[in-house]
Design a protein around this motif. Structure first.
Motif, PDB file in Angstrom:
ATOM      1  N   CYS A 162      -5.868   2.573  -0.436  1.00 50.99           N
ATOM      2  CA  CYS A 162      -5.712   2.848   0.999  1.00 50.99           C
ATOM      3  C   CYS A 162      -5.049   4.203   1.244  1.00 50.99           C
ATOM      4  N   SER A 163      -4.794   4.966   0.160  1.00 53.04           N
ATOM      5  CA  SER A 163      -4.212   6.321   0.237  1.00 53.04           C
ATOM      6  C   SER A 163      -2.700   6.355   0.473  1.00 53.04           C
ATOM      7  N   HIS A 164      -2.020   5.234   0.323  1.00 52.44           N
ATOM      8  CA  HIS A 164      -0.556   5.287   0.326  1.00 52.44           C
ATOM      9  C   HIS A 164      -0.104   5.440  -1.118  1.00 52.44           C
ATOM     10  N   THR A 165       0.921   6.258  -1.346  1.00 50.79           N
ATOM     11  CA  THR A 165       1.398   6.503  -2.707  1.00 50.79           C
ATOM     12  C   THR A 165       2.817   5.961  -2.844  1.00 50.79           C
ATOM     13  N   VAL A 166       3.030   5.157  -3.881  1.00 51.18           N
ATOM     14  CA  VAL A 166       4.319   4.494  -4.098  1.00 51.18           C
ATOM     15  C   VAL A 166       4.691   4.693  -5.563  1.00 51.18           C
ATOM     16  N   CYS A 167       5.996   4.702  -5.877  1.00 52.49           N
ATOM     17  CA  CYS A 167       6.357   4.882  -7.293  1.00 52.49           C
ATOM     18  C   CYS A 167       6.104   3.577  -8.060  1.00 52.49           C
ATOM     19  N   LYS A 168       5.887   3.707  -9.352  1.00 54.59           N
ATOM     20  CA  LYS A 168       5.490   2.554 -10.171  1.00 54.59           C
ATOM     21  C   LYS A 168       6.560   1.462 -10.155  1.00 54.59           C
ATOM     22  N   THR A 169       7.830   1.873 -10.159  1.00 54.97           N
ATOM     23  CA  THR A 169       8.923   0.892 -10.158  1.00 54.97           C
ATOM     24  C   THR A 169       8.842  -0.004  -8.928  1.00 54.97           C
ATOM     25  N   CYS A 170       8.638   0.613  -7.748  1.00 53.99           N
ATOM     26  CA  CYS A 170       8.553  -0.175  -6.509  1.00 53.99           C
ATOM     27  C   CYS A 170       7.291  -1.035  -6.482  1.00 53.99           C
ATOM     28  N   LEU A 171       6.191  -0.499  -7.054  1.00 58.21           N
ATOM     29  CA  LEU A 171       4.947  -1.273  -7.087  1.00 58.21           C
ATOM     30  C   LEU A 171       5.130  -2.553  -7.891  1.00 58.21           C
ATOM     31  N   ASN A 172       5.839  -2.443  -9.005  1.00 60.36           N
ATOM     32  CA  ASN A 172       6.047  -3.604  -9.871  1.00 60.36           C
ATOM     33  C   ASN A 172       6.949  -4.653  -9.227  1.00 60.36           C
ATOM     34  N   LYS A 173       7.732  -4.231  -8.209  1.00 59.52           N
ATOM     35  CA  LYS A 173       8.646  -5.176  -7.558  1.00 59.52           C
ATOM     36  C   LYS A 173       8.018  -5.898  -6.367  1.00 59.52           C
ATOM     37  N   LEU A 174       6.773  -5.520  -6.017  1.00 58.52           N
ATOM     38  CA  LEU A 174       6.142  -6.129  -4.830  1.00 58.52           C
ATOM     39  C   LEU A 174       5.957  -7.631  -5.022  1.00 58.52           C
ATOM     40  N   HIS A 175       6.240  -8.388  -3.946  1.00 60.78           N
ATOM     41  CA  HIS A 175       6.081  -9.845  -4.030  1.00 60.78           C
ATOM     42  C   HIS A 175       4.610 -10.240  -3.990  1.00 60.78           C
ATOM     43  N   ARG A 176       3.829  -9.517  -3.155  1.00 62.31           N
ATOM     44  CA  ARG A 176       2.391  -9.802  -3.159  1.00 62.31           C
ATOM     45  C   ARG A 176       1.644  -8.517  -3.505  1.00 62.31           C
ATOM     46  N   LYS A 177       0.468  -8.709  -4.120  1.00 63.89           N
ATOM     47  CA  LYS A 177      -0.289  -7.536  -4.578  1.00 63.89           C
ATOM     48  C   LYS A 177      -1.025  -6.903  -3.406  1.00 63.89           C
ATOM     49  N   ALA A 178      -0.240  -6.272  -2.523  1.00 58.58           N
ATOM     50  CA  ALA A 178      -0.836  -5.613  -1.351  1.00 58.58           C
ATOM     51  C   ALA A 178       0.016  -4.405  -0.992  1.00 58.58           C
TER      52      ALA A 178
END
Length: 443
Positions: free
Chosen positions: A33-49
């Motif tokens: 969707c063109s949003h960029t997030v750091c890998k650490t924060c991505l791994n902490k997401l509760h749902r894969k969205a």
């Protein structure tokens, strides 16, 4: 609830933890969707969205590639290669070329990378609208289908802005304002200068904001009588032309009467100054586009408001009026401009690339491009942006310095009459008369 996305100038840091991207802990990962997030924060997401717009992340997070284009801007160590498993070797080749083009283009944002993940927007060869569009492209994820569709749209948008900038580079600003007001007058409309026009519009609003219905004659008389104490030059003809501008912009509901003049009522959605003014400005921009004039948001702000504070307001109006056909039309306009100038920078070589970009479908639900189409589009957009930067640096007559008076000219040697009498000048910064004591003394 979705998180608020960061400002576009903060593209060098993670919008969740606010840490600047790096090659170790805070690797930048762009989503489809063109949003960029750091890998650490991505791994902490509760749902894969995506935390910003809730778009589902369909690819395994460990498989999503790191955004090298952003890494190089924060001065991080960029690895030579990262293995991406696409279905075949051909796809890999197209992907690598497209990715390299985006990384090369991202280098134009290099002067912008300031401290702590915020871009310091200065000394770039590219204008603000170009920078914004380039940031959008740099955040596209080429591995996922949705990301590729977005990258195609971003490339088209960047190409369209490039043509506009090239046309602007070839225009004479003094001639431009004369052509604009001539086009407005040719349609039976008028702009009376920033201060007087604002007063006139506010008086139209005062007469009609409660839903009253008046004949054109009564409305014009009301405005003229109220304006005369401040602007003695106000006439029924000139105010009639301002009302005509609003009429062309479809701001009125008109009721016909037998053997009597029609009644005009302001449509409900235009009964506030902001809404009426926006529609009024959009009508003037529309007239300029019909006349084949390209005017930058800075020039618009200066012409219509006498200041530079309304750049983004004017940019949003310009963006709204762009139609899918306007890109191809601009390419033709550029060709005509180049024929007139003899094209010393050989900008005609960009034409096939611009036409390729103009043929990209700008709809969000467009068919996903093939890998070859993606590569061709990225090569094209890289070529045209390089061409624009080369032109600005080596051929542009428009330096950013202040215009120097020609010998024996009368440039800014006397005060502007419009400014004195009307409190505003329709030519803004392009006026050849002085607008302040400092200017008088300087020249």
């Amino acid at each position: 609830m979705p998180v608020q996305a960061a400002q576009w100038t903060e593209f060098l840091s993670c919008p969740i933890c606010y840490n600047e991207f790096d090659e170790n802990v805070h690797k930048p990962i762009s989503l489809g969707c063109s949003h960029t997030v750091c890998k650490t924060c991505l791994n902490k997401l509760h749902r894969k969205a995506c935390p910003f717009d809730q778009t589902a992340i369909n690819t395994d997070i460990d498989v999503l590639p790191v955004n090298f284009a952003l890494l190089q801007l924060v001065g991080a160590q960029v690895p030579d290669h990262q293995s991406i498993k696409l279905s075949n070797l051909g796809e890999n080749k197209h992907y690598e070329v497209a990715k390299k083009c985006v990384e090369d283009l991202a280098l134009y944002l290099k002067p912008l990378s300031g401290g702590k993940g915020v871009a310091s927007l200065n000394q770039s060869a590219l204008s603000r609208p170009m920078q914004r569009k380039l940031v959008t492209l740099v955040n596209c994820q080429l591995v996922e289908e949705e990301g590729r569709v977005r990258a195609m749209r971003a490339a088209r948008s960047l190409g369209e802005r490039t043509v506009t900038e090239l046309i602007l580079q070839h225009q004479n600003p003094q001639q431009l304002s004369a052509n604009l007001w001539a086009a407005v007058r040719a349609r039976g409309c008028q702009f009376l200068g920033p201060a007087m026009q604002e007063e006139a519009l506010k008086l139209v609003l005062l007469a009609l904001e409660d839903g009253s219905a008046l004949s054109r004659k009564v409305l014009v008389l009301f405005v003229v009588q109220r304006l005369e104490p401040r602007f003695p030059q106000a006439s029924k003809t000139s105010i009639g032309h301002v009302v005509q501008l609003l009429y062309r912009a479809s701001c009125f509901k008109v009721t016909k009467r037998d053997e009597d003049s029609s009644l005009m009522q302001l449509k409900e959605e235009f009964r506030s100054y902001e809404a009426l003014r926006r529609e009024h400005d959009a009508q003037i921009v529309h007239i300029a586009m019909e006349a084949g004039l390209r005017i930058s948001p800075e020039q618009w702000s200066s012409l219509l408001y006498g200041d530079l504070a309304h750049k983004s307001h004017m940019q949003s109006i310009i963006d709204k009026l762009q139609s899918p056909e306007s890109f191809a039309k601009s390419v033709q306009e550029l060709t005509i401009v180049l024929q007139r100038t003899g094209d010393p920078a050989n900008l005609n070589r960009l034409r096939p690339h611009l036409e390729l970009l103009a043929n990209i479908d700008p709809n969000p639900d467009a068919v996903s491009p093939t890998w070859e189409q993606l590569e061709n589009a990225m090569v094209a957009v890289k070529t045209v942006v390089h061409g624009l930067v080369d032109f600005i640096q080596n051929y542009s007559r428009k330096g950013h310095e202040t215009p120097q008076p020609q010998p024996n000219s009368k440039y800014k040697t006397s005060m502007c009459r419009d400014l004195r009498q009307q409190g505003g000048c329709p030519r803004g910064t392009n006026c050849t008369f002085a607008h302040s004591q400092e200017e008088l003394e300087k020249y």
